[in-house]
Design a protein around this motif. Structure first.
Motif, short mmCIF file in Angstrom:
data_model
loop_
_atom_site.label_atom_id
_atom_site.label_comp_id
_atom_site.label_asym_id
_atom_site.label_seq_id
_atom_site.Cartn_x
_atom_site.Cartn_y
_atom_site.Cartn_z
N GLU A 250 -8.77 -4.99 -2.68
CA GLU A 250 -9.26 -5.60 -1.67
C GLU A 250 -8.17 -5.64 -0.37
N ALA A 251 -6.92 -5.24 -0.74
CA ALA A 251 -5.86 -5.27 0.25
C ALA A 251 -6.16 -4.04 1.00
N MET A 252 -6.59 -3.01 0.46
CA MET A 252 -7.05 -1.74 0.85
C MET A 252 -8.19 -1.62 1.68
N ASP A 253 -9.18 -2.29 1.14
CA ASP A 253 -10.29 -2.35 1.87
C ASP A 253 -10.37 -3.15 3.02
N TYR A 254 -9.41 -4.06 3.16
CA TYR A 254 -9.38 -4.90 4.30
C TYR A 254 -8.19 -4.57 5.29
N LEU A 255 -7.58 -3.44 5.02
CA LEU A 255 -6.36 -2.76 5.78
C LEU A 255 -5.30 -3.88 5.85
N GLU A 256 -5.03 -4.81 4.87
CA GLU A 256 -3.76 -5.60 4.92
C GLU A 256 -2.42 -5.00 4.95
N PRO A 257 -1.57 -5.84 5.67
CA PRO A 257 -0.25 -5.06 5.60
C PRO A 257 0.44 -4.61 4.58
N ASN A 258 0.91 -3.48 4.42
CA ASN A 258 1.59 -2.59 3.13
C ASN A 258 0.95 -2.85 2.12
N ALA A 259 -0.56 -2.48 2.27
CA ALA A 259 -1.41 -2.46 1.04
C ALA A 259 -1.20 -1.11 0.15
N TRP A 260 -0.70 0.06 1.08
CA TRP A 260 -0.21 1.16 0.42
C TRP A 260 1.10 1.43 0.03
N LYS A 261 2.12 0.31 0.33
CA LYS A 261 3.25 0.44 -0.27
C LYS A 261 3.62 -0.61 -1.31
N SER A 262 2.80 -0.89 -2.02
CA SER A 262 2.95 -2.07 -3.37
C SER A 262 3.52 -1.38 -4.34
N ASP A 461 -2.39 1.65 9.32
CA ASP A 461 -2.03 0.86 10.31
C ASP A 461 -2.80 1.41 11.70
N ARG A 462 -2.77 2.76 11.79
CA ARG A 462 -3.36 3.31 12.91
C ARG A 462 -5.01 2.73 13.17
N VAL A 463 -5.41 2.87 11.91
CA VAL A 463 -7.12 2.25 12.19
C VAL A 463 -6.95 0.85 12.61
N VAL A 464 -6.01 -0.02 12.16
CA VAL A 464 -6.07 -1.59 12.46
C VAL A 464 -5.73 -1.46 13.88
N LYS A 465 -4.95 -0.64 14.44
CA LYS A 465 -4.52 -0.78 16.07
C LYS A 465 -5.72 -0.16 16.66
N ASP A 466 -6.71 0.88 16.22
CA ASP A 466 -7.53 1.58 17.32
C ASP A 466 -8.55 0.71 17.54
N PRO A 467 -8.69 0.40 18.91
CA PRO A 467 -9.81 -0.50 19.43
C PRO A 467 -11.06 0.02 19.51
N ASP A 468 -11.15 1.45 19.19
CA ASP A 468 -12.71 1.97 18.99
C ASP A 468 -12.96 1.83 17.70
N VAL A 469 -12.26 1.43 16.57
CA VAL A 469 -12.91 1.36 15.32
C VAL A 469 -13.23 0.13 15.05
N HIS A 470 -14.45 -0.50 14.58
CA HIS A 470 -14.82 -1.69 14.25
C HIS A 470 -14.10 -2.09 12.88
N LYS A 471 -13.52 -3.06 12.58
CA LYS A 471 -13.07 -3.74 11.55
C LYS A 471 -13.94 -4.59 10.77
N ILE A 472 -14.14 -4.41 9.44
CA ILE A 472 -14.78 -5.33 8.58
C ILE A 472 -13.83 -6.21 7.95
N LYS A 473 -14.20 -7.56 8.21
CA LYS A 473 -13.27 -8.41 7.77
C LYS A 473 -13.74 -9.53 7.04
N LYS A 474 -12.86 -10.14 6.31
CA LYS A 474 -13.37 -11.55 5.39
C LYS A 474 -13.74 -12.41 6.26
N SER A 475 -14.42 -13.36 5.72
CA SER A 475 -14.89 -14.43 6.58
C SER A 475 -14.55 -15.65 5.85
#
Length: 475
Positions: A250-262, A461-475
């Motif tokens: 889920e951390a990978m899906d939602y681009l959570e901080p440090n998901a790839w550094k676990s 992190d680049r994807v998170v910061k990219d304003p042109d990429v729409h993020k899918i978020k938990k609700s």
């Protein structure tokens, strides 16, 4: 718009019980087109019980199919069904390895094909297509009477996950898959049983022991397509889940901080680092056809294991010995403390199709897909490509080739422990480009575990910061 977040702890259980999966929310896509409007140029005919999708019976249809492991014969079968029902309509079916190259410019110009199999290395970024309102909402198809039973909707004939894989944060469905894809570690049961005299490894220590024994017999433990190193994901992904649980995925899906550094990601990379350090991996397949070359080396007995998807049984058929007994194995457990058990399986619906929003014969495209989801076409799909269709019960009672039989067994064994990499669909480049580059360097010994993790995290992190990429978020 969907309002439920993806809770992977019971996603498959609820899907099986209720026929649906939870859909995460994405407000930025809610204004996307969901069908034709007043300016719609799509041709329509008269709606009837025999023509529930209002197909214009003499309108031509153009279909683009990815020319990969499945070839396009299974699709030609559907096109023939279409021409039989609508004899005044000609289906122009084309196959190509360059889906994006050949179809995306036409989407931009507003003159697209009517059906596109958006698959392969040169596939289109589906999230971008949806954002640009270039993919039609196919809900009309899902709610239409199924081909085999007018009292059953198309959506109710499909296995769990098909509809949800086509949703990108809204109730609209913009793509549909046709194959039940099983990813994992593929091997020859004959080699394990007769040549190595071992059982399939359930732990990583057992995996290393099998590779060691194979090496003594002059056989590499593993191989993979270095020209397409992202194939390593097909075995690594379930291991991420096993080591770190659904929270890790889920951390990978939602681009959570440090998901790839676990610690979980580290453990998985370290496991493969040991394969490399002990020289258990057959390398050297660096070209465009690396997947074919590595599979051929594998079917010829030069390596025991290969990370792959269930299309491999069809794709490698020309070089596979009759007594090979092609089998898929779930990824071994790393540690007794793993969060998910051995048997956890990466098995999402795959091989996506979409209907362009501005397709001239959009209704015909929807009808073509309705035919694809008939049991007749699904069984033909199985016969042609040795892979499981997503139509419920379509291949029940049939004699199954080894790969398909093992895939079905693996799904049954996994039970609730089936995992799906949603980020791979939501942020295509993050897997297709970034992970591909990261794991490529790693498998070549050009980067350490730490460097691979850091580089992948920077990409997320680049994807998170990219304003042109729409993020899918938990609700």
């Amino acid at each position: 718009m969907g309002t439920n977040s993806v809770n992977r702890r019971d996603v498959v259980k609820r899907a099986t019980a209720a026929g649906l999966l939870a859909v995460p929310a994405i407000g930025s896509l809610t204004s996307c087109a969901t069908g034709g409007g007043e300016g719609d140029k799509a041709e329509k005919g008269e709606k009837s019980a025999d023509n529930p999708l209002s197909v214009k019976k003499d309108a031509g249809l153009q279909v683009y199919v990815f020319n990969g492991g499945y070839d396009d014969k299974y699709a030609r079968y559907v096109s023939d069904m279409y021409e039989k029902k609508y004899p005044k309509a000609k289906v122009d079916q084309k196959k190509t390895e360059k889906i994006a190259t050949q179809t995306q410019p036409r989407l931009v110009k507003g003159d697209p094909p009517d059906v596109i199999n958006n698959s392969g290395a040169d596939n289109m970024n589906i999230s971008q297509i949806i954002r640009n309102e270039q993919a039609a909402d196919v809900t009309e198809l899902l709610d239409a009477p199924s081909w085999d039973d007018p009292d059953v909707k198309v959506r109710d004939t499909l296995v769990p996950g098909v509809v949800e894989m086509g949703q990108f944060g809204t109730k609209a469905v913009h793509q549909l898959n046709v194959a039940q894809t099983v990813y994992g570690i593929w091997y020859s049961a004959t080699m394990l049983r007769d040549t190595l005299e071992v059982e399939y490894p359930r732990t990583w220590d057992e995996m290393l022991a099998v590779c060691k024994k194979a090496k003594k017999k002059g056989v590499h433990g593993w191989t993979y397509p270095a020209g397409h190193p992202r194939y390593m994901f097909f075995s690594m992904y379930a291991m991420f889940g096993q080591a770190g649980g659904r929270e890790q995925l889920e951390a990978m899906d939602y681009l959570e901080p440090n998901a790839w550094k676990s610690d979980a990601v580290k453990a998985v990379f370290e496991a493969y680092e040991e394969l490399l350090a002990k020289k258990y991996v057959l390398q050297g397949f660096d070209g465009e056809k690396a997947h074919i070359e590595s599979q051929t080396a594998w079917t010829k007995g030069k390596a025991v294991f290969i990370p792959n998807g269930s299309w491999v049984e069809n794709e490698a058929k020309p070089t596979t010995p009759k007594n090979f007994e092609m089998t898929v194995g779930a990824t071994p457990s790393l540690d007794k403390g793993d969060a998910m058990p051995f048997g956890t399986l990466y098995a999402p619906p795959g091989e996506p199709f979409l209907i362009p929003e501005k397709a001239t014969n959009r209704q015909g495209g929807l009808e073509w897909m309705r035919m694809m989801y008939s049991k007749k076409a699904a069984r033909n799909f199985f016969r042609e490509v040795s892979s499981m269709p997503v139509v419920k019960g379509a291949i029940d009672g049939l004699d199954l080739p080894p790969g398909v039989a093992s895939s079905q067994k693996a799904i049954k064994t996994a039970g609730d422990n089936i995992v799906i990499a949603f980020f791979k669909e939501w942020y295509t480049a993050l897997w297709n480009e970034d992970f591909n580059a990261v794991v490529g360097k790693f498998m070549n010994g050009e980067s350490s575990v730490k460097e691979a993790m850091n580089t992948m995290q920077k990409a997320a992190d680049r994807v998170v910061k990219d304003p042109d990429v729409h993020k899918i978020k938990k609700s």
